[in-house]
Design a protein around this motif. Structure first.
Motif, mmCIF file in Angstrom:
data_model
loop_
_atom_site.group_PDB
_atom_site.id
_atom_site.type_symbol
_atom_site.label_atom_id
_atom_site.label_comp_id
_atom_site.label_asym_id
_atom_site.label_seq_id
_atom_site.Cartn_x
_atom_site.Cartn_y
_atom_site.Cartn_z
ATOM 1 N N ALA A 60 0.822 -1.220 0.000
ATOM 2 C CA ALA A 60 0.000 0.000 0.000
ATOM 3 C C ALA A 60 0.850 1.263 0.000
ATOM 4 N N THR A 61 1.871 1.295 0.847
ATOM 5 C CA THR A 61 2.701 2.500 0.893
ATOM 6 C C THR A 61 3.496 2.662 -0.393
ATOM 7 N N HIS A 62 3.950 1.556 -0.956
ATOM 8 C CA HIS A 62 4.702 1.670 -2.204
ATOM 9 C C HIS A 62 3.811 2.208 -3.326
ATOM 10 N N ALA A 63 2.611 1.688 -3.416
ATOM 11 C CA ALA A 63 1.686 2.168 -4.454
ATOM 12 C C ALA A 63 1.369 3.649 -4.262
ATOM 13 N N PHE A 64 1.164 4.075 -3.032
ATOM 14 C CA PHE A 64 0.857 5.477 -2.735
ATOM 15 C C PHE A 64 2.021 6.394 -3.095
ATOM 16 N N ILE A 65 3.204 6.057 -2.624
ATOM 17 C CA ILE A 65 4.380 6.894 -2.882
ATOM 18 C C ILE A 65 4.652 6.980 -4.383
ATOM 19 N N ASP A 66 4.484 5.878 -5.095
ATOM 20 C CA ASP A 66 4.801 5.851 -6.521
ATOM 21 C C ASP A 66 3.775 6.548 -7.410
ATOM 22 N N ARG A 67 2.706 7.061 -6.840
ATOM 23 C CA ARG A 67 1.805 7.894 -7.640
ATOM 24 C C ARG A 67 2.480 9.224 -7.975
ATOM 25 N N ARG A 68 3.581 9.505 -7.334
ATOM 26 C CA ARG A 68 4.476 10.651 -7.512
ATOM 27 C C ARG A 68 3.953 11.957 -6.939
ATOM 28 N N TRP A 69 2.657 12.162 -6.879
ATOM 29 C CA TRP A 69 2.162 13.429 -6.328
ATOM 30 C C TRP A 69 2.493 13.585 -4.846
ATOM 31 N N PRO A 70 2.549 12.491 -4.042
ATOM 32 C CA PRO A 70 2.925 12.702 -2.637
ATOM 33 C C PRO A 70 4.352 13.254 -2.494
ATOM 34 N N VAL A 71 5.268 12.759 -3.307
ATOM 35 C CA VAL A 71 6.648 13.253 -3.260
ATOM 36 C C VAL A 71 6.692 14.708 -3.731
ATOM 37 N N ALA A 72 5.988 15.001 -4.817
ATOM 38 C CA ALA A 72 5.955 16.378 -5.329
ATOM 39 C C ALA A 72 5.356 17.324 -4.290
ATOM 40 N N ALA A 73 4.291 16.880 -3.613
ATOM 41 C CA ALA A 73 3.660 17.720 -2.581
ATOM 42 C C ALA A 73 4.626 17.957 -1.423
ATOM 43 N N TRP A 74 5.312 16.886 -0.984
ATOM 44 C CA TRP A 74 6.272 17.045 0.099
ATOM 45 C C TRP A 74 7.356 18.056 -0.279
ATOM 46 N N MET A 75 7.869 17.934 -1.493
ATOM 47 C CA MET A 75 8.956 18.817 -1.912
ATOM 48 C C MET A 75 8.472 20.262 -2.043
ATOM 49 N N ARG A 76 7.226 20.436 -2.420
ATOM 50 C CA ARG A 76 6.649 21.786 -2.493
ATOM 51 C C ARG A 76 6.496 22.367 -1.085
ATOM 52 N N ILE A 77 5.953 21.584 -0.170
ATOM 53 C CA ILE A 77 5.767 22.029 1.221
ATOM 54 C C ILE A 77 7.116 22.322 1.874
ATOM 55 N N ALA A 78 8.114 21.489 1.591
ATOM 56 C CA ALA A 78 9.441 21.649 2.189
ATOM 57 C C ALA A 78 10.291 22.693 1.455
ATOM 58 N N ARG A 79 9.699 23.345 0.479
ATOM 59 C CA ARG A 79 10.391 24.382 -0.315
ATOM 60 C C ARG A 79 11.664 23.849 -0.956
#
Length: 131
Positions: free
Chosen positions: A81-100
């Protein structure tokens, strides 16, 4: 036992993410629609299978690895489940946006954040398996 379990899961992860991931899965796993979800879930299932194999080998070959079958199933479900979620790519992009981290994202940093998220999820699975 945590260290052994973590290494087993990490080896399973590396196998699933690199030699066992098809070019099609890598290119489409974040895509919308049926093709994207099929690529994503097939790739996540590969992670579950390789991690299950690694855990089974570890339980047979290593003296310090003993597994509860229900907990192992839960850990494998978590990994998938976590692998499928992370690999949708938007969670990583959102994190990087929030973390500037826009500059780092533009220069290949997303792959590092992606792998860090996966490894953190594996650490949680290993902790649960070792209790």
């Amino acid at each position: 036992m945590f260290a052994s379990l973590f290494v087993l899961l990490y080896v399973g992860h590396l196998l699933a993410d690199y030699p066992f991931q098809t070019d099609h899965q890598a290119a489409h796993k974040a895509g919308c629609g049926r093709e994207g979800w099929t690529a994503n879930l097939t790739h996540a299932a590969t992670h579950v299978a390789t991690c299950a194999t690694a855990l089974t080998i570890g339980a047979v070959a290593l003296n310090d690895v003993t597994l509860s079958v229900p907990v192992a199933f839960g850990a494998l479900a978590w990994i998938g489940a976590t692998h499928a979620f992370i690999d949708r790519r938007w969670p990583v992009a959102a994190w990087m946006r929030i973390a500037r981290q826009a500059g780092w994202a533009a220069n290949g940093g997303a792959a590092h954040v992606d792998q860090t998220a996966h490894i953190a999820a594996l650490a949680v699975a290993a902790l649960c398996l070792s209790v």
